[in-house]
Design an enzyme around this catalytic site. Structure first.
Site, PDB file in Angstrom:
ATOM      1  N   ARG A  30     -72.091 -20.814  18.731  1.00 37.77           N
ATOM      2  CA  ARG A  30     -71.317 -20.575  17.514  1.00 37.77           C
ATOM      3  C   ARG A  30     -72.225 -20.591  16.281  1.00 37.77           C
ATOM      4  NH1 ARG A  30     -66.284 -20.118  19.241  1.00 37.77           N
ATOM      5  NH2 ARG A  30     -65.818 -21.255  21.156  1.00 37.77           N
ATOM      6  N   ILE A  32     -73.358 -21.439  12.664  1.00 34.39           N
ATOM      7  CA  ILE A  32     -73.082 -22.637  11.852  1.00 34.39           C
ATOM      8  C   ILE A  32     -72.358 -22.297  10.543  1.00 34.39           C
ATOM      9  CG2 ILE A  32     -74.654 -24.512  12.526  1.00 34.39           C
ATOM     10  CD1 ILE A  32     -76.669 -23.385  10.517  1.00 34.39           C
ATOM     11  N   ASN A  88     -78.405  -7.387  12.560  1.00 34.56           N
ATOM     12  CA  ASN A  88     -79.101  -7.166  11.289  1.00 34.56           C
ATOM     13  C   ASN A  88     -80.602  -7.037  11.532  1.00 34.56           C
ATOM     14  OD1 ASN A  88     -76.786  -7.350   9.615  1.00 34.56           O
ATOM     15  ND2 ASN A  88     -76.832  -9.582   9.799  1.00 34.56           N
ATOM     16  N   HIS A 101     -80.749 -11.148  17.281  1.00 37.81           N
ATOM     17  CA  HIS A 101     -79.461 -11.748  17.653  1.00 37.81           C
ATOM     18  C   HIS A 101     -78.334 -10.777  17.354  1.00 37.81           C
ATOM     19  CE1 HIS A 101     -80.582 -12.928  13.553  1.00 37.81           C
ATOM     20  NE2 HIS A 101     -79.294 -12.798  13.253  1.00 37.81           N
ATOM     21  N   HIS A 103     -74.383 -10.638  16.332  1.00 36.32           N
ATOM     22  CA  HIS A 103     -73.219 -11.386  15.855  1.00 36.32           C
ATOM     23  C   HIS A 103     -71.983 -10.829  16.560  1.00 36.32           C
ATOM     24  CE1 HIS A 103     -75.078 -13.105  12.038  1.00 36.32           C
ATOM     25  NE2 HIS A 103     -75.936 -12.134  12.296  1.00 36.32           N
TER      26      HIS A 103
END
Ligand code: AMP
Length: 115
Positions: A30, A32, A88, A101, A103
Site C-alpha cells: 500500500r 503511504i 510515472n 513501480h 500505481h
C-alpha cells in the site's frame, strides 16, 4: 539490490510496508500517501530505475506487473468497478522514487486527465 533504495528494501523484507501481494518477480504494497481508497504500488523485486532503463531482459517482469495488478484488483474487490494503472517516468511525470513501480488506484470514480 540497491542498498539505498527503499523499494528494494521493501521487496527484500528489510523495510516494512503493508504488503498485499508477492511472488518471485514482483512485490506489491500500500502507498503511504494514498490518493484513493485503494492505492497500491507494484514493483519488480529486481532494481530497475524507470521505464527508460528497462531492457529486453526485463520483458517478463514488466508483464508480471500487469498480471499482478489484475490479481490484486480482484483481491481488493475493485476489478469490476474499475481502476487505473500509472507508471510515472522522470520529472515531468513526477517520479519521486527511482525504482520502477506501477500505481494501482481505484475504489472510487477517478478523474482524467490528472495534473
Ligand atoms: P512516484 O511519484 O510515481 O515516484 O510515486 C512514488 C510513490 O511512492 C508515492 O505515491 C509515495 O507516496 C510512495 N512511497 C514512497 N515511499 C514509500 C514507502 N516507504 N512505502 C509506501 N509507499 C511509499
Amino acid at each position: 539490490m540497491e542498498s539505498a533504495c527503499i523499494f528494494c528494501k521493501i521487496a527484500a523484507g528489510e523495510a516494512s510496508a503493508a504488503l498485499v501481494y508477492q511472488d518471485e518477480q514482483v512485490t506489491a504494497f500500500r502507498d503511504i500517501h494514498p490518493v484513493a481508497p485503494t492505492h497500491i504500488l507494484i514493483v519488480p523485486r529486481r532494481h530497475i530505475v524507470s521505464v527508460n532503463q528497462a531492457s529486453a531482459e526485463d520483458e517478463a517482469v514488466l508483464g508480471r506487473l500487469f498480471l499482478a495488478a489484475g490479481k490484486i484488483a480482484a483481491q481488493e474487490g475493485i476489478a469490476l468497478g474499475g481502476y487505473r494503472l500509472i507508471v510515472n517516468t522522470n520529472a515531468h511525470a513526477g517520479q519521486t522514487v527511482f525504482h520502477l513501480h506501477m500505481h494501482l488506484i481505484g475504489g472510487q470514480p477517478l478523474r482524467y486527465p490528472m495534473g
